[in-house]
Design an enzyme around this catalytic site. Structure first.
Site, PDB file in Angstrom:
ATOM      1  N   HIS A  29      15.813 -61.790 -60.638  1.00  0.00           N
ATOM      2  CA  HIS A  29      15.241 -62.889 -61.748  1.00  0.00           C
ATOM      3  C   HIS A  29      14.041 -63.440 -61.192  1.00  0.00           C
ATOM      4  O   HIS A  29      13.298 -64.089 -62.200  1.00  0.00           O
ATOM      5  CB  HIS A  29      16.188 -64.053 -61.985  1.00  0.00           C
ATOM      6  CG  HIS A  29      17.601 -63.678 -62.533  1.00  0.00           C
ATOM      7  ND1 HIS A  29      17.771 -62.643 -63.431  1.00  0.00           N
ATOM      8  CD2 HIS A  29      18.864 -64.158 -61.965  1.00  0.00           C
ATOM      9  CE1 HIS A  29      19.313 -62.779 -63.752  1.00  0.00           C
ATOM     10  NE2 HIS A  29      19.878 -63.584 -62.867  1.00  0.00           N
TER      11      HIS A  29
HETATM   12  N1  ZLM Z   1      22.902 -75.310 -65.328  1.00  0.00           N
HETATM   13  N2  ZLM Z   1      25.841 -76.615 -58.534  1.00  0.00           N
HETATM   14  C1  ZLM Z   1      22.477 -65.605 -61.652  1.00  0.00           C
HETATM   15  C2  ZLM Z   1      21.856 -67.051 -62.204  1.00  0.00           C
HETATM   16  C3  ZLM Z   1      22.804 -67.705 -63.053  1.00  0.00           C
HETATM   17  C4  ZLM Z   1      21.067 -72.219 -66.794  1.00  0.00           C
HETATM   18  C5  ZLM Z   1      22.915 -73.766 -67.107  1.00  0.00           C
HETATM   19  C6  ZLM Z   1      23.165 -75.663 -63.879  1.00  0.00           C
HETATM   20  C7  ZLM Z   1      25.323 -71.638 -62.844  1.00  0.00           C
HETATM   21  C8  ZLM Z   1      25.508 -72.842 -61.776  1.00  0.00           C
HETATM   22  C9  ZLM Z   1      24.008 -75.228 -59.559  1.00  0.00           C
HETATM   23  C10 ZLM Z   1      26.096 -77.692 -57.996  1.00  0.00           C
HETATM   24  C11 ZLM Z   1      22.369 -63.588 -60.160  1.00  0.00           C
HETATM   25  C12 ZLM Z   1      21.826 -71.226 -66.339  1.00  0.00           C
HETATM   26  C13 ZLM Z   1      23.516 -74.145 -65.698  1.00  0.00           C
HETATM   27  C14 ZLM Z   1      24.360 -76.333 -63.710  1.00  0.00           C
HETATM   28  C15 ZLM Z   1      20.473 -74.741 -66.546  1.00  0.00           C
HETATM   29  C16 ZLM Z   1      23.890 -70.106 -64.067  1.00  0.00           C
HETATM   30  C17 ZLM Z   1      24.540 -76.308 -58.752  1.00  0.00           C
HETATM   31  C18 ZLM Z   1      27.191 -74.203 -61.209  1.00  0.00           C
HETATM   32  C19 ZLM Z   1      26.380 -74.837 -60.483  1.00  0.00           C
HETATM   33  O1  ZLM Z   1      27.726 -76.369 -59.427  1.00  0.00           O
HETATM   34  C20 ZLM Z   1      26.693 -76.017 -59.526  1.00  0.00           C
HETATM   35  C21 ZLM Z   1      25.589 -79.031 -58.468  1.00  0.00           C
HETATM   36  C22 ZLM Z   1      25.053 -74.592 -60.380  1.00  0.00           C
HETATM   37  C23 ZLM Z   1      24.481 -73.570 -61.157  1.00  0.00           C
HETATM   38  C24 ZLM Z   1      26.867 -73.247 -62.112  1.00  0.00           C
HETATM   39  N3  ZLM Z   1      23.928 -71.365 -63.107  1.00  0.00           N
HETATM   40  C25 ZLM Z   1      25.888 -70.905 -63.444  1.00  0.00           C
HETATM   41  N4  ZLM Z   1      25.049 -70.101 -64.129  1.00  0.00           N
HETATM   42  C26 ZLM Z   1      22.719 -69.604 -64.415  1.00  0.00           C
HETATM   43  C27 ZLM Z   1      21.793 -69.005 -63.491  1.00  0.00           C
HETATM   44  C28 ZLM Z   1      21.875 -64.953 -60.482  1.00  0.00           C
HETATM   45  O2  ZLM Z   1      23.541 -63.302 -59.889  1.00  0.00           O
HETATM   46  O3  ZLM Z   1      21.847 -62.782 -61.309  1.00  0.00           O
HETATM   47  C29 ZLM Z   1      21.541 -62.650 -59.002  1.00  0.00           C
HETATM   48  C30 ZLM Z   1      21.471 -63.429 -57.923  1.00  0.00           C
HETATM   49  N5  ZLM Z   1      21.849 -70.565 -65.184  1.00  0.00           N
HETATM   50  O4  ZLM Z   1      22.942 -70.879 -67.160  1.00  0.00           O
HETATM   51  C31 ZLM Z   1      21.762 -73.401 -67.071  1.00  0.00           C
HETATM   52  C32 ZLM Z   1      21.007 -72.724 -68.124  1.00  0.00           C
HETATM   53  C33 ZLM Z   1      21.364 -75.175 -65.007  1.00  0.00           C
HETATM   54 ZN    ZN Z   2      24.351 -62.273 -61.551  1.00  0.00          ZN
END
Ligand code: ZLM
Ligand code: ZN
Ligand code: CA
Length: 396
Positions: free
Chosen positions: A149
């Site tokens: 990404h």
């Molecule tokens: N929030 N903590 C894949 C990348 C996926 C963006 C919605 C954050 C999470 C996720 C972070 C501990 C690859 C989004 C989500 C909550 C804005 C995503 C920190 C849980 C946590 O518990 C968590 C406080 C966090 C982040 C879930 N983020 C799930 N999905 C995605 C990014 C990367 O696998 O493709 C390659 C390595 N982000 O959905 C939000 C819109 C931030």
């Molecule tokens: Zn992924």
């Protein structure tokens, strides 16, 4: 141990393994889904099977600033090199008016040693690419890479430095055309964007697609590269948008059909395969019903084509399943998948982490109740049809 396990070097090709153990010590934060420790668990299983005796193993150095700058802007790299982690964990991004380069939010937190972590991931990927270019390796493995990404001047989705783009740029010095394939459950947007305007790289991503509810929201079937008049990269991005619950059988049909046609038409000199393990059933962030066998079948299919290849890691948020998949895929690279015992070696460190003692747990063992499959056969056929038509515009 090599004798005991019966694992020997593959006949007729060389496999190399590129890692930097210091990378695994880093932490995104207690509850962040990305756990670099999954690399330790994966390696420990790979080594327990005795597979290291069948490969050339390299402990890689960190990529230099100049190497990172082959893709990233110096503004971004300079900032990445100087930002310090916050003394108090940051809360919501909205309370952070000061987010430069998308750094410091909850997806891409600032943590201790961030710059080292990023340059080590890129260092392994680049080392893999160089071994391929030098013809010293036919399959080079960099499970610490695959961070698809990251943009030229922006962090995104747990990725800060795009090691894949950096590795492909190296391949392009020696190979006229490179095929990028991405089986992570998320869309490989950073790699796609980096090569949007060249016909020397074709990018193919298979992913869960739901523009409003699943990250990053891009990668629709008809997003195939900017179709401006003089863009040689037009039609060179292939997207395979999928819904929840896709099975091994369906994924295998799609993958073989699509990749088979692309290789025939595009004739790549090298393949870069991102093996994100969050497309497996039971992944903390994933939505599919793929088993270790189905995920590995993609690696086996690519290997059969006898084209030099880099295997990258990527996502994967249930560490025991990540370790299973990348171990099985390492065994496919070295041709010992039919020789290894599906029962995990008795002496495997952290063996109890795996819950079941097999490399191939059933869907029932992984999930209890499998996730509902929302991929009608008709839709999958339409996808193959679209890609077939798209390929008419691809010339070599
Ligand atoms: N929030 N903590 C894949 C990348 C996926 C963006 C919605 C954050 C999470 C996720 C972070 C501990 C690859 C989004 C989500 C909550 C804005 C995503 C920190 C849980 C946590 O518990 C968590 C406080 C966090 C982040 C879930 N983020 C799930 N999905 C995605 C990014 C990367 O696998 O493709 C390659 C390595 N982000 O959905 C939000 C819109 C931030
Ligand atoms: Zn992924
Ligand atoms: Ca993908």
């Amino acid at each position: 141990m090599a004798e005991e396990s019966g694992i020997t070097r593959p006949k007729g090709h060389n496999v190399s393994f590129h890692c930097n153990p210091d990378m695994e010590q880093h932490h995104f934060g207690m509850t962040h889904p990305m756990k670099p420790w999954r690399l330790t668990l994966s390696k420990s299983l790979i080594y327990s099977y005795g597979m290291s005796f069948a490969m050339d193993n390299f402990v890689t150095r960190a990529a230099t600033y100049e190497e990172l700058a082959s893709f990233h802007s110096t503004d971004y790299l300079d900032f990445l090199g100087t930002v310090l982690p916050e003394p108090v964990p940051r809360d919501l991004e909205s309370q952070n008016p000061d987010l430069r380069f998308n750094l410091g939010g909850s997806d891409c937190p600032l943590f201790d040693g961030l710059y080292d972590y990023c340059s080590m991931s890129a260092g392994s990927a680049l080392d893999a690419a160089r071994k391929i270019c030098a013809k010293q390796s036919d399959i080079a493995i960099a499970w610490g890479g695959g961070l698809h990404h990251a943009k030229k001047a922006e962090a995104s989705g747990f990725c800060y430095i795009n090691d894949i783009v950096i590795a492909i740029l190296e391949l392009l010095r020696f190979y006229p055309r490179v095929l990028y394939i991405d089986i992570d459950v998320h869309h490989g947007d950073g790699v796609e964007e980096a090569f949007f305007s060249t016909d020397r790289v074709m990018t193919v991503s298979f992913h869960k697609y739901d523009p409003n509810n699943f990250f990053p929201g891009t990668g629709a079937l008809d997003d195939n590269g900017p179709k401006s008049e003089h863009n040689p990269g037009a039609h060179h991005a292939v997207n395979v948008p999928l819904n929840d619950g896709i099975t091994d059988e369906q994924y295998d049909m799609l993958f073989n059909n699509i990749i088979g046609r692309i290789v025939e038409k595009f004739r790549p000199g090298a393949i870069a395969l991102q093996c994100g393990a969050d497309s497996l059933a039971g992944d903390r962030l994933g939505r599919f019903n793929l088993q270790v066998q189905g995920h590995g079948a993609c690696v086996a299919f690519c290997k059969k084509m006898n084209i030099p290849m880099i295997l990258f890691g990527g996502g994967g948020y249930t560490p025991r399943n990540v370790a299973r998949a990348w171990t099985y895929e390492t065994s496919i690279a070295i041709d010992c998948q039919d020789k290894i015992n599906p029962i995990l070696p008795e002496h495997t460190p952290w063996r109890e982490q795996f819950r079941q003692d097999t490399l191939f747990p059933t869907l029932e063992q992984i999930l209890g109740e499998p996730r509902q499959n929302r991929n009608p056969q008709k839709r999958l056929q339409d996808i193959v049809q679209h890609v077939t038509e798209q390929l008419r515009f691809v010339q070599t």
